[in-house]
Write an enzyme that holds these catalytic residues in place. Sequence first.
Site, PDB file in Angstrom:
ATOM      1  N   ASP A 166      13.870 -23.181 -11.032  1.00 38.81           N
ATOM      2  CA  ASP A 166      14.822 -22.128 -11.395  1.00 38.81           C
ATOM      3  C   ASP A 166      14.959 -22.134 -12.917  1.00 38.81           C
ATOM      4  OD1 ASP A 166      16.950 -20.474 -11.827  1.00 38.81           O
ATOM      5  OD2 ASP A 166      18.420 -21.701 -10.788  1.00 38.81           O
ATOM      6  N   GLU A 186      20.665 -17.700 -19.323  1.00 38.72           N
ATOM      7  CA  GLU A 186      21.045 -17.053 -18.061  1.00 38.72           C
ATOM      8  C   GLU A 186      22.060 -17.892 -17.304  1.00 38.72           C
ATOM      9  OE1 GLU A 186      20.698 -16.159 -13.669  1.00 38.72           O
ATOM     10  OE2 GLU A 186      20.383 -18.042 -14.732  1.00 38.72           O
ATOM     11  N   HIS A 220      14.325 -15.975 -16.649  1.00 33.97           N
ATOM     12  CA  HIS A 220      15.016 -16.788 -17.655  1.00 33.97           C
ATOM     13  C   HIS A 220      14.301 -18.101 -17.936  1.00 33.97           C
ATOM     14  CE1 HIS A 220      17.336 -19.574 -14.923  1.00 33.97           C
ATOM     15  NE2 HIS A 220      17.341 -18.557 -14.082  1.00 33.97           N
TER      16      HIS A 220
HETATM   17 ZN    ZN Z   1      17.901 -18.772 -12.051  1.00 35.17          ZN
END
Ligand code: ZN
Length: 344
Positions: A172, A201, A60
């Site tokens: 992330d 996401e 993502h």
């Molecule tokens: Zn993630």
Amino acid sequence: MFELLKRLSEASGPSSSEDNIRNLVYEELKEHADKIEKDRLGNLIFIKEGKTPKVMLAAHMDEIGLMVKFIDEKGFVRFVKVGGFFDPSLLNQRVLIHGEKDVYGVIGSKPPHLLKEEERKKEIKSEDMFVDVGALDREDCKKLGIKHGDPITLEREMVKLANNLVTGKALDDRVGCAILIETFKGLETDNSVYAVFTVQEEIGLRGATVSSFKINPDVGIAIDVTSAGDYPGIKDHESPIHIGKGPAIKIADGRRESLGGGLISHPLVRQLLVETAEIEDIPHQVEVLEGGTTDATAIHLSREGVPSGVLSIPTRYIHSAVEVLSLDDVENTVKLLKASLKNK
Ligand code: ZN
């Protein structure tokens, strides 16, 4: 890898405003795909044509962020969270408000010395915080080009720590994007591969939901971060995952106490990843994660079901401005993903 990850990490791309990341990814991979598609939600899909089984890889592009909710009379910006921030990690951060132009701000709250005794004991909630851009009043703030709905992101440089670790914001899942870029550039497989850089996401796997429907893959693999448990305050049985010990091959994830709303990896996908790691002698770990999930959850529930799994990069302090991970793990994830696609 450091340079690529640094560019991806420092760029801003909160959920539904992923343009900067999409452009970076496009520039990296435009010469490497047989076909490139962008769908209506903004997912960017690089296709290598080949035989079945058709493989969908997903990482993502979006990062957790904030959104302007209200500008008060004095010119302070109130916000809502877009994605799962732990409120204390927001306090006193430097941010960028992405209005007509990017504007710097800092997140403030009532100072500790003015808090009453009982207030001090409580965690400061995000609704009691605000962004200070230096404006004199509401009109002055609006003159900077800030309006309701503008996205806000944390502002943080990515730097190296000891032992090939790096720290920054949005690792992330920019680390997943970097791994997908490197993997796709070096693909050695006859299979058809769809590398999908997904949107939204962090607010419910939205990009993966629609892209997996469109692609209709035979196998799905997401690349995302997972919580490492190798620092003070976490016991081994809570998370035995260590950074630097290789990618974590997902067995299961989902909500705490039930694993609801998550994924139980398909045994054949898990087996392929574990066996490939063993054959190729790539360090790896296995993972059962409570309290989180990935794009693979949406993929495996697409249409009639898609056998799916996840390669996770062990990461400390996830969803903060100082996420930490190991570049050794990143290299080993690329190696494992490439080899698994070849072995199929
Ligand atoms: Zn993630």
